[in-house]
Design an enzyme around this catalytic site. Structure first.
Site, short mmCIF file in Angstrom:
data_model
loop_
_atom_site.label_atom_id
_atom_site.label_comp_id
_atom_site.label_asym_id
_atom_site.label_seq_id
_atom_site.Cartn_x
_atom_site.Cartn_y
_atom_site.Cartn_z
N LYS A 111 70.09 42.80 -30.22
CA LYS A 111 69.90 42.45 -28.68
C LYS A 111 68.46 42.73 -28.58
CE LYS A 111 74.35 42.49 -27.00
NZ LYS A 111 75.28 43.22 -25.78
N LYS A 192 78.79 35.00 -35.44
CA LYS A 192 79.94 35.38 -34.58
C LYS A 192 79.91 34.22 -33.16
CE LYS A 192 79.65 38.51 -31.93
NZ LYS A 192 79.37 39.79 -31.02
N LYS A 195 79.88 35.44 -26.30
CA LYS A 195 80.14 35.03 -24.92
C LYS A 195 78.63 34.70 -24.19
CE LYS A 195 82.21 39.19 -23.12
NZ LYS A 195 81.38 40.43 -23.54
#
Ligand code: TYM
Length: 328
Positions: A111, A192, A195
């Site tokens: 991230k 993966k 969202k």
């Protein structure tokens, strides 16, 4: 005694990955043990959020829990920010966690990579997650595969703490399904399903209408040999679709492989759309029925009260162990 705790971040539209990897388990486990399901709104703040959107999303996640079958009479549903003990224990545990441990977290690396401005909260995120879990003497944490490393860190922190201060924390275990713990992106089965990914074609939201997700399934990346076989290594695309199909239909993969032998991908994809349309349609109808915001807020307030009463006891134990003065 078995105690379940898990959480979902209100950081995007929940996907079928969140449902199949985590929320579906929440529903099953609420019948087996005392369960607490949290909407981890404080975690969502680790990356920039629009305030109105965050408020809306936080209630939306609670409503999705209910729509998927979490029963507020059985399980405790609440918002993380409503129980201040999470933030408080988070701080105390930051003083019991090493920089090196957090630097190794792959989610942080993913991230933060390529970003020039990263908030400290994104770095300490796993410590707040450890606090969430440890506050409730949790024994089992149902999550998808991507959260495994965070649960291992939680165990390390708790074990070290107990070693230093005495038996304060229950050591939790990750409850990760052998199958379906990592639903992959439809447009790139090496990644993966997430969202927060940029590509809309990569994911299907739980609340997405069939007319929108049909195209995504029909265009889902597969290989060219048209042979239906479960082989995640060599045939990741079709294996991902078989996994999704198996979990929505509650039918073993082997039986699907047998049934679709020699039929080609198109037929399987079409049938998968039907199965998903039925299952997601039912969730979406229940979601519409839970449209009374006052009632939802009452459930969340009751949940927070229950959670607080448990969290308070653990926090007091921690404060006593660490040497903080408490007036009785
Ligand atoms: P979050 O919000 O990213 O995801 C919620 C849950 O969904 C699972 N999941 C998946 N499972 C299978 N396939 C996928 N593609 C997939 N994508 C997501 C996640 O593993 C997770 O179980 N850090 C957590 C939230 C959290 C938490 C906690 C969880 C905060 N505190 C305490 C458990 C206990 C997270 O970001 O989940």
């Amino acid at each position: 005694m078995k105690r379940i705790f898990s959480g979902v971040q209100p950081s995007g539209n929940l996907t079928i990955g969140n449902y199949l990897g985590a929320i579906k388990q929440f529903v099953q486990l609420q019948h087996e043990a005392e369960a607490l399901y949290c909407v981890v709104d404080l975690h969502a703040l680790t990356v920039p959020q629009d305030p109105d959107e965050l408020r809306k999303r936080s209630r939306e996640i609670a409503r999705i829990y209910l729509a998927c079958g979490v029963d507020p009479q059985k399980a405790t549903i609440f918002l993380q920010s409503h129980v201040k003990e999470h933030a408080e224990l988070g701080w105390l545990l930051q003083c019991a966690t090493y920089m090196g441990e957090l630097s190794r977290m792959t989610q942080f690396k993913d991230k933060s990579s390529g970003k020039s401005a990263v908030h400290v909260g994104l770095f300490t995120y796993p410590v707040l997650m450890a606090a969430d879990i440890l506050l409730y003497d949790t024994t089992h944490v149902p999550v998808g595969e991507d959260q495994k490393q965070h649960i291992e860190l939680t165990r390390d922190i708790a074990e070290r703490f107990n070693h230093r201060y005495g038996e304060v924390f229950v050591i939790p275990e990750a409850e990760i399904q052998a199958f379906g713990a990592r639903i992959m992106a439809l447009d790139d089965p090496s990644k993966k399903m997430s969202k927060s990914a940029e590509s809309e074609a990569s994911r299907i939201a739980i609340l997405e209408p069939v007319d929108v997700f049909r195209k995504k399934i029909m265009r889902a990346v597969t290989d060219t040999d048209n042979e239906i076989r479960f082989d995640p290594e060599r045939k990741p695309g079709i294996s991902n679709l078989l996994t999704i199909y198996s979990l929505f239909a509650d039918e073993p993969v082997e039986s699907l492989v047998e049934r679709y032998a020699g039929q080609g991908y198109g037929t399987l994809k079409k049938d998968l759309v039907e199965v998903m349309s039925e299952k997601l349609g039912a969730i979406q109808r229940r979601y519409e029925q839970w449209n009374d915001e006052a009632e939802l807020d009452r459930i969340l307030a009751r949940g927070a009260e229950k959670a607080r009463s448990l969290a308070e006891q653990t926090l007091n134990r921690v404060k006593d162990a660490m040497g903080l003065v408490r007036f009785s």
